[in-house]
Design a protein around this motif. Structure first.
Motif, PDB file in Angstrom:
ATOM      1  N   THR A  34      92.775  45.268 100.658  1.00 14.21           N
ATOM      2  CA  THR A  34      92.877  44.240  99.564  1.00 14.21           C
ATOM      3  C   THR A  34      93.875  44.686  98.709  1.00 14.21           C
ATOM      4  N   VAL A  35      94.898  44.074  98.004  1.00 15.78           N
ATOM      5  CA  VAL A  35      95.650  44.396  96.883  1.00 15.78           C
ATOM      6  C   VAL A  35      95.419  43.411  95.957  1.00 15.78           C
ATOM      7  N   THR A  36      95.241  43.957  94.626  1.00 15.07           N
ATOM      8  CA  THR A  36      94.925  43.511  93.497  1.00 15.07           C
ATOM      9  C   THR A  36      95.733  43.788  92.233  1.00 15.07           C
ATOM     10  N   GLY A  37      96.124  43.051  91.454  1.00 15.39           N
ATOM     11  CA  GLY A  37      97.192  43.514  90.150  1.00 15.39           C
ATOM     12  C   GLY A  37      96.966  42.241  89.107  1.00 15.39           C
ATOM     13  N   GLY A  38      97.520  42.745  87.777  1.00 15.83           N
ATOM     14  CA  GLY A  38      97.514  42.185  86.771  1.00 15.83           C
ATOM     15  C   GLY A  38      98.179  42.666  85.727  1.00 15.83           C
ATOM     16  N   ALA A  39      98.200  41.663  84.408  1.00 11.70           N
ATOM     17  CA  ALA A  39      98.956  42.085  83.318  1.00 11.70           C
ATOM     18  C   ALA A  39      98.264  41.598  82.279  1.00 11.70           C
ATOM     19  N   THR A  40      98.254  42.225  81.226  1.00 13.49           N
ATOM     20  CA  THR A  40      97.668  41.930  79.883  1.00 13.49           C
ATOM     21  C   THR A  40      98.282  41.990  78.506  1.00 13.49           C
ATOM     22  N   LEU A  41      98.099  41.089  77.690  1.00 14.52           N
ATOM     23  CA  LEU A  41      98.635  41.510  76.255  1.00 14.52           C
ATOM     24  C   LEU A  41      97.454  41.396  75.264  1.00 14.52           C
ATOM     25  N   VAL A  42      97.301  42.599  74.608  1.00 18.13           N
ATOM     26  CA  VAL A  42      96.197  42.963  74.035  1.00 18.13           C
ATOM     27  C   VAL A  42      96.630  43.199  72.423  1.00 18.13           C
ATOM     28  N   SER A  43      95.831  42.796  71.408  1.00 16.33           N
ATOM     29  CA  SER A  43      96.022  42.944  70.140  1.00 16.33           C
ATOM     30  C   SER A  43      96.109  44.489  69.475  1.00 16.33           C
ATOM     31  N   ASP A  44      95.276  45.198  70.226  1.00 21.26           N
ATOM     32  CA  ASP A  44      94.852  46.626  70.107  1.00 21.26           C
ATOM     33  C   ASP A  44      94.474  47.556  71.097  1.00 21.26           C
ATOM     34  N   TYR A  45      95.105  48.538  71.562  1.00 21.07           N
ATOM     35  CA  TYR A  45      94.534  48.971  72.612  1.00 21.07           C
ATOM     36  C   TYR A  45      93.572  50.186  72.140  1.00 21.07           C
ATOM     37  N   ARG A  46      92.424  50.024  72.323  1.00 21.11           N
ATOM     38  CA  ARG A  46      91.313  50.878  71.890  1.00 21.11           C
ATOM     39  C   ARG A  46      90.780  51.609  73.175  1.00 21.11           C
ATOM     40  N   PHE A  47      90.940  53.094  73.047  1.00 19.01           N
ATOM     41  CA  PHE A  47      90.170  53.739  73.906  1.00 19.01           C
ATOM     42  C   PHE A  47      89.174  54.700  73.475  1.00 19.01           C
ATOM     43  N   ARG A  48      88.067  54.187  74.066  1.00 15.55           N
ATOM     44  CA  ARG A  48      86.602  54.600  73.502  1.00 15.55           C
ATOM     45  C   ARG A  48      86.720  54.495  71.974  1.00 15.55           C
ATOM     46  N   GLY A  49      86.701  53.188  71.566  1.00 11.12           N
ATOM     47  CA  GLY A  49      86.648  52.960  70.071  1.00 11.12           C
ATOM     48  C   GLY A  49      88.008  53.203  69.328  1.00 11.12           C
ATOM     49  N   VAL A  50      88.454  53.929  69.770  1.00 13.18           N
ATOM     50  CA  VAL A  50      89.772  54.310  68.790  1.00 13.18           C
ATOM     51  C   VAL A  50      91.326  53.815  69.351  1.00 13.18           C
ATOM     52  N   SER A  51      91.878  53.441  68.179  1.00 10.48           N
ATOM     53  CA  SER A  51      93.228  52.546  68.317  1.00 10.48           C
ATOM     54  C   SER A  51      94.260  53.497  69.190  1.00 10.48           C
ATOM     55  N   GLN A  52      94.800  53.326  70.166  1.00 14.67           N
ATOM     56  CA  GLN A  52      96.030  54.112  70.757  1.00 14.67           C
ATOM     57  C   GLN A  52      97.236  53.554  70.549  1.00 14.67           C
ATOM     58  N   THR A  53      97.544  52.361  69.645  1.00  8.91           N
ATOM     59  CA  THR A  53      98.519  51.570  69.454  1.00  8.91           C
ATOM     60  C   THR A  53      98.586  51.428  67.612  1.00  8.91           C
ATOM     61  N   ASN A  54      98.009  52.266  67.052  1.00  6.78           N
ATOM     62  CA  ASN A  54      98.074  52.397  65.620  1.00  6.78           C
ATOM     63  C   ASN A  54      97.514  50.776  64.926  1.00  6.78           C
ATOM     64  N   THR A  55      96.592  50.336  65.738  1.00 11.63           N
ATOM     65  CA  THR A  55      96.155  48.794  65.611  1.00 11.63           C
ATOM     66  C   THR A  55      97.192  47.793  65.465  1.00 11.63           C
ATOM     67  N   HIS A  56      98.059  47.805  66.551  1.00 10.75           N
ATOM     68  CA  HIS A  56      99.097  46.971  66.923  1.00 10.75           C
ATOM     69  C   HIS A  56      99.125  46.705  68.346  1.00 10.75           C
ATOM     70  N   PHE A  57     100.043  45.654  69.074  1.00 16.11           N
ATOM     71  CA  PHE A  57      99.751  45.011  70.044  1.00 16.11           C
ATOM     72  C   PHE A  57     100.233  46.257  71.186  1.00 16.11           C
ATOM     73  N   ALA A  58      99.601  45.822  72.466  1.00 20.37           N
ATOM     74  CA  ALA A  58      99.980  46.555  73.594  1.00 20.37           C
ATOM     75  C   ALA A  58     100.076  45.755  74.714  1.00 20.37           C
ATOM     76  N   MET A  59     100.973  46.123  75.807  1.00 23.63           N
ATOM     77  CA  MET A  59     101.322  45.501  76.979  1.00 23.63           C
ATOM     78  C   MET A  59     100.736  46.493  77.939  1.00 23.63           C
ATOM     79  N   GLN A  60      99.968  45.793  78.974  1.00 22.28           N
ATOM     80  CA  GLN A  60      99.192  46.506  79.822  1.00 22.28           C
ATOM     81  C   GLN A  60      99.312  46.095  81.306  1.00 22.28           C
ATOM     82  N   GLY A  61      99.252  46.787  82.347  1.00 20.87           N
ATOM     83  CA  GLY A  61      99.459  46.240  83.647  1.00 20.87           C
ATOM     84  C   GLY A  61      98.754  47.163  84.606  1.00 20.87           C
ATOM     85  N   THR A  62      98.107  46.662  85.830  1.00 21.94           N
ATOM     86  CA  THR A  62      97.482  47.446  86.833  1.00 21.94           C
ATOM     87  C   THR A  62      97.827  46.641  88.290  1.00 21.94           C
ATOM     88  N   LEU A  63      97.621  47.800  89.153  1.00 23.73           N
ATOM     89  CA  LEU A  63      97.900  47.434  90.512  1.00 23.73           C
ATOM     90  C   LEU A  63      97.063  48.335  91.503  1.00 23.73           C
TER      91      LEU A  63
END
Length: 263
Positions: A34-63
């Protein structure tokens, strides 16, 4: 003429029988992959509660690709701010694991490799992190517990901080618990998350440990998923910042929105 009529009769008979033959033909076996994938626009990328984008938007994708046996591999990526990993503006996670359900409990374990392309020459920022989690559904409530352990690596050292000075390698343990459930008649799913980071390393900003928590509401419509989350940590004001000229408090409470599409 007779020959022609016989030929036409045989042709008509064959044409009439063809659909029946097609219906009687066995269906092609389902694929084990089974092949799955997707794309996401997020207003702030938080990794374990901490912003990885200086509290700005991020583009994300997965496959990802999974097999019916339970084995799977995949990749996930996000834009990040360059203070995260020595000038890199991307995070690419490569993962492989195995998932199996036993008596209604799903056990999932594997290995994550965090890759930061384009970082400063000579810097060591990539690291490996094995993980293990278990999830179970109790009526309308889903529960999950898990842990990620990154063994001692050069990438996790925090020699910029006196609390880690002189240590060339550090490790990190992250433990978490989640509860989730659907709000009846709304199509909205709510998830509560509580996590704890252990060990003085880059991932804890040189502190011994810290706590993060979040509450997320998500709604899926066809291939789209909309979500809004409240995210916070117990970092004190000024205790963790982006380090760039803005010196934003990247561990403060915030509301994070996202919209994603799956295929």
């Amino acid at each position: 003429m007779r020959t022609t009529l016989v030929g036409l009769s045989l042709l008509a008979a064959f044409a009439a029988a063809a659909p029946a033959l097609a219906e009687d033909a066995p269906a092609a076996p389902a694929s084990d992959f089974t092949v799955t994938g997707g794309a996401t626009l997020v207003s702030d990328y938080r990794f374990r509660g901490v912003s990885q984008t200086n509290t700005h938007f991020a583009m994300q994708g997965t496959l990802g690709v999974s097999h019916s046996s339970g084995f799977y591999i995949g990749t996930w990526g996000s834009s990040i701010d360059d203070y995260i990993s020595a000038g890199s503006d991307q995070e690419i996670d490569l993962y492989a694991g195995y998932k199996k359900t036993i008596n209604g409990t799903t056990i999932d374990g594997g290995v994550l490799y965090y890759f930061y392309p384009g970082n400063a020459k000579g810097s060591t920022t990539d690291f490996v992190e094995p993980y293990l989690n278990a999830s179970h559904t109790f009526g309308p409530i889903g529960a999950k517990i898990g842990m990620n352990y990154a063994p001692k690596q050069h990438a996790l050292r925090c020699d910029y901080d006196v609390r880690c000075a002189g240590k060339a390698r550090e490790d990190n343990l992250y433990t978490y618990a989640e509860l989730s459930g659907a709000i009846p008649g709304t199509g909205v799913t709510v998830t509560g998350h509580l996590g704890e980071s252990w060990g003085r390393s880059y991932l804890t900003n040189g502190l011994k440990d810290y706590t993060d928590w979040s509450l997320t509401a998500a709604y899926t419509w066809k291939a789209l998923t909309f979500s809004v989350a409240y995210v916070d940590t117990d970092f004190k004001k000024g205790e963790i910042t982006s380090g760039d000229p803005t010196f934003r408090n990247i561990g403060k409470a915030g509301v994070v929105g996202s919209v994603g599409v799956a295929f």
